[in-house]
Design a protein around this motif. Sequence first.
Motif, PDB file in Angstrom:
ATOM      1  N   GLY A  47     -12.184  35.476  21.713  1.00  0.00           N
ATOM      2  CA  GLY A  47     -11.012  36.040  22.355  1.00  0.00           C
ATOM      3  C   GLY A  47      -9.701  35.507  21.805  1.00  0.00           C
ATOM      4  O   GLY A  47      -9.664  34.544  21.037  1.00  0.00           O
ATOM      5  N   GLY A  48      -8.609  36.161  22.175  1.00  0.00           N
ATOM      6  CA  GLY A  48      -7.285  35.709  21.794  1.00  0.00           C
ATOM      7  C   GLY A  48      -7.043  35.733  20.300  1.00  0.00           C
ATOM      8  O   GLY A  48      -7.757  36.388  19.523  1.00  0.00           O
ATOM      9  N   GLY A  51      -9.931  34.606  18.220  1.00  0.00           N
ATOM     10  CA  GLY A  51     -10.905  35.662  17.948  1.00  0.00           C
ATOM     11  C   GLY A  51     -10.460  36.553  16.807  1.00  0.00           C
ATOM     12  O   GLY A  51     -11.262  36.913  15.931  1.00  0.00           O
ATOM     13  N   THR A 144      -3.067  34.572  23.774  1.00  0.00           N
ATOM     14  CA  THR A 144      -3.259  34.983  25.162  1.00  0.00           C
ATOM     15  C   THR A 144      -2.960  33.844  26.126  1.00  0.00           C
ATOM     16  O   THR A 144      -2.732  34.084  27.306  1.00  0.00           O
ATOM     17  CB  THR A 144      -4.693  35.480  25.387  1.00  0.00           C
ATOM     18  OG1 THR A 144      -5.628  34.495  24.942  1.00  0.00           O
ATOM     19  CG2 THR A 144      -4.945  36.770  24.618  1.00  0.00           C
ATOM     20  N   ILE A 164      -6.449  35.688  31.026  1.00  0.00           N
ATOM     21  CA  ILE A 164      -6.967  35.572  29.674  1.00  0.00           C
ATOM     22  C   ILE A 164      -8.125  36.545  29.462  1.00  0.00           C
ATOM     23  O   ILE A 164      -8.244  37.188  28.409  1.00  0.00           O
ATOM     24  CB  ILE A 164      -7.425  34.127  29.378  1.00  0.00           C
ATOM     25  CG1 ILE A 164      -6.200  33.203  29.313  1.00  0.00           C
ATOM     26  CG2 ILE A 164      -8.210  34.046  28.082  1.00  0.00           C
ATOM     27  CD1 ILE A 164      -6.548  31.744  29.168  1.00  0.00           C
ATOM     28  N   ASP A 168      -8.294  39.551  26.708  1.00  0.00           N
ATOM     29  CA  ASP A 168      -9.322  39.479  25.673  1.00  0.00           C
ATOM     30  C   ASP A 168     -10.169  40.740  25.562  1.00  0.00           C
ATOM     31  O   ASP A 168     -10.973  40.873  24.639  1.00  0.00           O
ATOM     32  CB  ASP A 168     -10.248  38.281  25.940  1.00  0.00           C
ATOM     33  CG  ASP A 168      -9.576  36.963  25.611  1.00  0.00           C
ATOM     34  OD1 ASP A 168      -8.583  36.987  24.870  1.00  0.00           O
ATOM     35  OD2 ASP A 168     -10.045  35.920  26.087  1.00  0.00           O
ATOM     36  N   VAL A 171      -9.568  42.352  22.304  1.00  0.00           N
ATOM     37  CA  VAL A 171     -10.221  41.637  21.213  1.00  0.00           C
ATOM     38  C   VAL A 171     -11.703  41.978  21.174  1.00  0.00           C
ATOM     39  O   VAL A 171     -12.292  42.143  20.096  1.00  0.00           O
ATOM     40  CB  VAL A 171     -10.027  40.118  21.361  1.00  0.00           C
ATOM     41  CG1 VAL A 171     -10.771  39.363  20.255  1.00  0.00           C
ATOM     42  CG2 VAL A 171      -8.551  39.765  21.330  1.00  0.00           C
ATOM     43  N   ILE A 192     -16.438  33.531  26.420  1.00  0.00           N
ATOM     44  CA  ILE A 192     -15.179  33.634  27.160  1.00  0.00           C
ATOM     45  C   ILE A 192     -15.387  33.315  28.635  1.00  0.00           C
ATOM     46  O   ILE A 192     -14.590  32.600  29.260  1.00  0.00           O
ATOM     47  CB  ILE A 192     -14.577  35.047  26.993  1.00  0.00           C
ATOM     48  CG1 ILE A 192     -14.156  35.261  25.536  1.00  0.00           C
ATOM     49  CG2 ILE A 192     -13.385  35.238  27.929  1.00  0.00           C
ATOM     50  CD1 ILE A 192     -13.768  36.695  25.225  1.00  0.00           C
TER      51      ILE A 192
END
Length: 295
Positions: A47-48, A51, A144, A164, A168, A171, A192
């Motif tokens: 994520g973010g 990621g 994020t 978050i 995500d 993503v 995550i």
Amino acid sequence: MNKISLKKPTLTQVRASAADYIVIAFGAVLYAMSVVIFTSPNNIAPGGMTGVATMLNYLFALPIGTMIFLLNIPLFVWGAVENGFTFLTKTIVGTAFVSIAIDVLTPVLPVYTGDTILAAGFGGVLNGLGLGLIFYRGGSTGGTDIIALNIHKHFPFISTGNIILAADVIVLVMVFFVYNSIESVLYALLAIFVSIKIIDAVSYGTSRGNGKLMFVITDYYSKVSDSIMKDLRRGVTLLDGKGAYSGTNKCIIMCAVRPQEVYKVTTNVKKIDPHAFIIVTTAGTIRGEGFAIKD
């Protein structure tokens, strides 16, 4: 009314600031370990911006750490506008620590390529621990994280972890197309989810209803109260008091906060009145707006 003069930072303040960056650096190393050892080698984009950088590394062999920092530059300005220069400084430092740690540790640390579920789980644990420590000291790793902290500032009843997760989702859609595998999406989602739970545990404690009760005795109670209400979006109650020895009437500030907010309140208070008297006690359960079920 007494005037507050600008003074050079005291030794205590310097030590506190140094402690901030030490904790942020330690959190950055934990975060980097999650990427280098567990997530990146197993094509898990956690994520973010990390990621996104992981996917760029997969597609073009670009260094993950360097890409994280470059991708975050546009968000640094938003962080400064919403949270001030001090927040921006810690955000840049935190992001730089993470970026450097990832690129430095990549050729050094061993990688785990066994059970992908274990990789996602342990990667999420290290990721959450790292982010939790960084958040606890008022920093961020950008991306994020900045989005989550800024939104949480305006809507404190929404946890940073849930924000978050929402950010995500985009993503995760990218993960599916880059790796062309639904399994990669599911592993990323697992990482995550675990990270979110660890972040909330570090930030809020294991009970969603717990918190800290703070009492602040200061001659600058009006400015301190305004600072708490403006910067932390927490309500305060003013209590009448009287010094038994001096016989002087005092105004006592009472405020219920999250464990991670104690440090922020203390920092703000000491900036306004270095001689303020602060008492912090644990509140086993707090019910009301911003706490427990509604949080």
